[in-house]
Design a protein around this motif. Structure first.
Motif, PDB file in Angstrom:
ATOM      1  N   PHE A   1       0.837  -1.178   0.000  1.00  0.00           N
ATOM      2  CA  PHE A   1       0.000   0.000   0.000  1.00  0.00           C
ATOM      3  C   PHE A   1       0.880   1.239   0.000  1.00  0.00           C
ATOM      4  CE2 PHE A   1      -2.562  -3.323   1.945  1.00  0.00           C
ATOM      5  CZ  PHE A   1      -3.698  -3.254   1.158  1.00  0.00           C
ATOM      6  N   SER A   2       0.413   2.260  -0.704  1.00  0.00           N
ATOM      7  CA  SER A   2       1.211   3.460  -0.862  1.00  0.00           C
ATOM      8  C   SER A   2       0.302   4.686  -0.941  1.00  0.00           C
ATOM      9  CB  SER A   2       2.049   3.357  -2.134  1.00  0.00           C
ATOM     10  OG  SER A   2       2.727   4.560  -2.387  1.00  0.00           O
ATOM     11  N   ILE A  23      -1.952   6.546   5.469  1.00  0.00           N
ATOM     12  CA  ILE A  23      -2.056   5.218   6.068  1.00  0.00           C
ATOM     13  C   ILE A  23      -1.771   5.347   7.556  1.00  0.00           C
ATOM     14  CG2 ILE A  23      -1.168   2.858   6.098  1.00  0.00           C
ATOM     15  CD1 ILE A  23      -0.295   3.319   3.154  1.00  0.00           C
ATOM     16  N   LEU A  24      -2.718   4.894   8.362  1.00  0.00           N
ATOM     17  CA  LEU A  24      -2.549   4.874   9.818  1.00  0.00           C
ATOM     18  C   LEU A  24      -2.192   3.462  10.248  1.00  0.00           C
ATOM     19  CD1 LEU A  24      -5.736   6.929  10.779  1.00  0.00           C
ATOM     20  CD2 LEU A  24      -3.433   7.790  10.347  1.00  0.00           C
ATOM     21  N   HIS A  25      -1.374   3.353  11.267  1.00  0.00           N
ATOM     22  CA  HIS A  25      -0.932   2.041  11.738  1.00  0.00           C
ATOM     23  C   HIS A  25      -1.494   1.768  13.129  1.00  0.00           C
ATOM     24  CE1 HIS A  25       1.827   1.804   8.351  1.00  0.00           C
ATOM     25  NE2 HIS A  25       2.091   3.082   8.585  1.00  0.00           N
ATOM     26  N   GLU A  26      -1.670   0.487  13.425  1.00  0.00           N
ATOM     27  CA  GLU A  26      -2.077   0.010  14.763  1.00  0.00           C
ATOM     28  C   GLU A  26      -3.389   0.581  15.233  1.00  0.00           C
ATOM     29  OE1 GLU A  26       0.250  -1.873  16.947  1.00  0.00           O
ATOM     30  OE2 GLU A  26       1.869  -1.934  15.515  1.00  0.00           O
ATOM     31  N   PRO A  27      -4.514   0.138  14.790  1.00  0.00           N
ATOM     32  CA  PRO A  27      -4.731  -0.803  13.687  1.00  0.00           C
ATOM     33  C   PRO A  27      -4.622  -0.088  12.340  1.00  0.00           C
ATOM     34  CG  PRO A  27      -6.847  -0.118  14.542  1.00  0.00           C
ATOM     35  CD  PRO A  27      -5.785   0.548  15.406  1.00  0.00           C
ATOM     36  N   VAL A  28      -4.412  -0.882  11.300  1.00  0.00           N
ATOM     37  CA  VAL A  28      -4.235  -0.301   9.965  1.00  0.00           C
ATOM     38  C   VAL A  28      -5.560   0.298   9.495  1.00  0.00           C
ATOM     39  CG1 VAL A  28      -3.691  -0.797   7.557  1.00  0.00           C
ATOM     40  CG2 VAL A  28      -2.374  -1.886   9.375  1.00  0.00           C
ATOM     41  N   LYS A  29      -5.507   1.560   9.113  1.00  0.00           N
ATOM     42  CA  LYS A  29      -6.647   2.289   8.550  1.00  0.00           C
ATOM     43  C   LYS A  29      -6.131   3.115   7.374  1.00  0.00           C
ATOM     44  CE  LYS A  29      -9.740   1.725  12.014  1.00  0.00           C
ATOM     45  NZ  LYS A  29     -11.029   1.124  11.875  1.00  0.00           N
ATOM     46  N   PHE A  30      -7.000   3.341   6.410  1.00  0.00           N
ATOM     47  CA  PHE A  30      -6.651   4.129   5.235  1.00  0.00           C
ATOM     48  C   PHE A  30      -7.546   5.360   5.167  1.00  0.00           C
ATOM     49  CE2 PHE A  30      -5.791  -0.321   4.315  1.00  0.00           C
ATOM     50  CZ  PHE A  30      -4.452  -0.271   3.970  1.00  0.00           C
ATOM     51  N   ILE A  31      -6.942   6.515   5.033  1.00  0.00           N
ATOM     52  CA  ILE A  31      -7.667   7.762   4.833  1.00  0.00           C
ATOM     53  C   ILE A  31      -7.715   7.981   3.326  1.00  0.00           C
ATOM     54  CG2 ILE A  31      -7.790  10.220   5.390  1.00  0.00           C
ATOM     55  CD1 ILE A  31      -7.920   8.265   7.836  1.00  0.00           C
ATOM     56  N   LEU A  64     -12.858   9.456   3.542  1.00  0.00           N
ATOM     57  CA  LEU A  64     -13.321   8.159   4.033  1.00  0.00           C
ATOM     58  C   LEU A  64     -12.222   7.526   4.869  1.00  0.00           C
ATOM     59  CD1 LEU A  64     -14.650   6.652   0.677  1.00  0.00           C
ATOM     60  CD2 LEU A  64     -16.014   7.675   2.473  1.00  0.00           C
ATOM     61  N   THR A  65     -12.590   6.830   5.921  1.00  0.00           N
ATOM     62  CA  THR A  65     -11.646   6.024   6.688  1.00  0.00           C
ATOM     63  C   THR A  65     -12.027   4.572   6.476  1.00  0.00           C
ATOM     64  OG1 THR A  65     -11.407   7.775   8.334  1.00  0.00           O
ATOM     65  CG2 THR A  65     -10.682   5.566   8.970  1.00  0.00           C
ATOM     66  N   LEU A  66     -11.113   3.790   5.905  1.00  0.00           N
ATOM     67  CA  LEU A  66     -11.392   2.404   5.561  1.00  0.00           C
ATOM     68  C   LEU A  66     -10.476   1.454   6.307  1.00  0.00           C
ATOM     69  CD1 LEU A  66     -11.704   2.818   1.682  1.00  0.00           C
ATOM     70  CD2 LEU A  66     -13.557   2.729   3.355  1.00  0.00           C
ATOM     71  N   ASP A  67     -11.011   0.286   6.656  1.00  0.00           N
ATOM     72  CA  ASP A  67     -10.226  -0.790   7.238  1.00  0.00           C
ATOM     73  C   ASP A  67      -9.549  -1.568   6.115  1.00  0.00           C
ATOM     74  OD1 ASP A  67     -11.062  -0.290   9.892  1.00  0.00           O
ATOM     75  OD2 ASP A  67     -12.928  -1.386   9.517  1.00  0.00           O
ATOM     76  N   LEU A  68      -8.570  -2.366   6.473  1.00  0.00           N
ATOM     77  CA  LEU A  68      -7.868  -3.205   5.500  1.00  0.00           C
ATOM     78  C   LEU A  68      -8.848  -4.109   4.755  1.00  0.00           C
ATOM     79  CD1 LEU A  68      -5.187  -4.109   4.291  1.00  0.00           C
ATOM     80  CD2 LEU A  68      -4.953  -5.706   6.194  1.00  0.00           C
ATOM     81  N   GLY A  69      -9.863  -4.603   5.456  1.00  0.00           N
ATOM     82  CA  GLY A  69     -10.848  -5.487   4.838  1.00  0.00           C
ATOM     83  C   GLY A  69     -11.709  -4.823   3.787  1.00  0.00           C
TER      84      GLY A  69
END
Length: 103
Positions: A1-2, A23-31, A64-69
């Motif tokens: 992911f980038s 990309i946010l870590h612990e837990p992984v989230k994507f903005i 949007l904030t998305l989970d890895l799933g």
């Protein structure tokens, strides 16, 4: 992911096309931001959307904030400007075939 431009486009599990901005870590989230408009790139011999190939445009300002799933397929965006068109900011979104993400 980038988050690098040109390497940050994905299709979500709800079939939205998004660009990852952070990309946010612990837990992984994507903005992310999503494209508001999608249409078929071609209609013969079938609609291109059946192959997950679409023209996208109008990037939303909503975040949007998305989970890895929620991220299911990596895509590439190619600039698209059909003849006699004055619209800019349109892209052909093409899935990278070997990049279907499994959870």
């Amino acid at each position: 992911f980038s988050t690098d431009s040109g390497n940050n486009c994905f299709r979500t599990s709800s079939n939205q096309i998004v660009l990852i901005n952070e990309i946010l870590h612990e837990p992984v989230k994507f903005i992310c931001t999503r494209f508001q408009h999608k249409s078929d790139f071609f209609n013969e011999p079938c609609n291109s959307s059946l192959l997950s190939i679409e023209v996208v445009s109008q990037l939303s300002s909503d975040v949007l904030t998305l989970d890895l799933g929620n991220i299911c397929q990596k895509c590439v965006l190619l600039p698209y400007s059909p003849e006699n068109s004055t619209q800019s900011g349109r892209f052909v979104c093409i899935p990278i075939c070997n990049a279907l993400l499994q959870n």
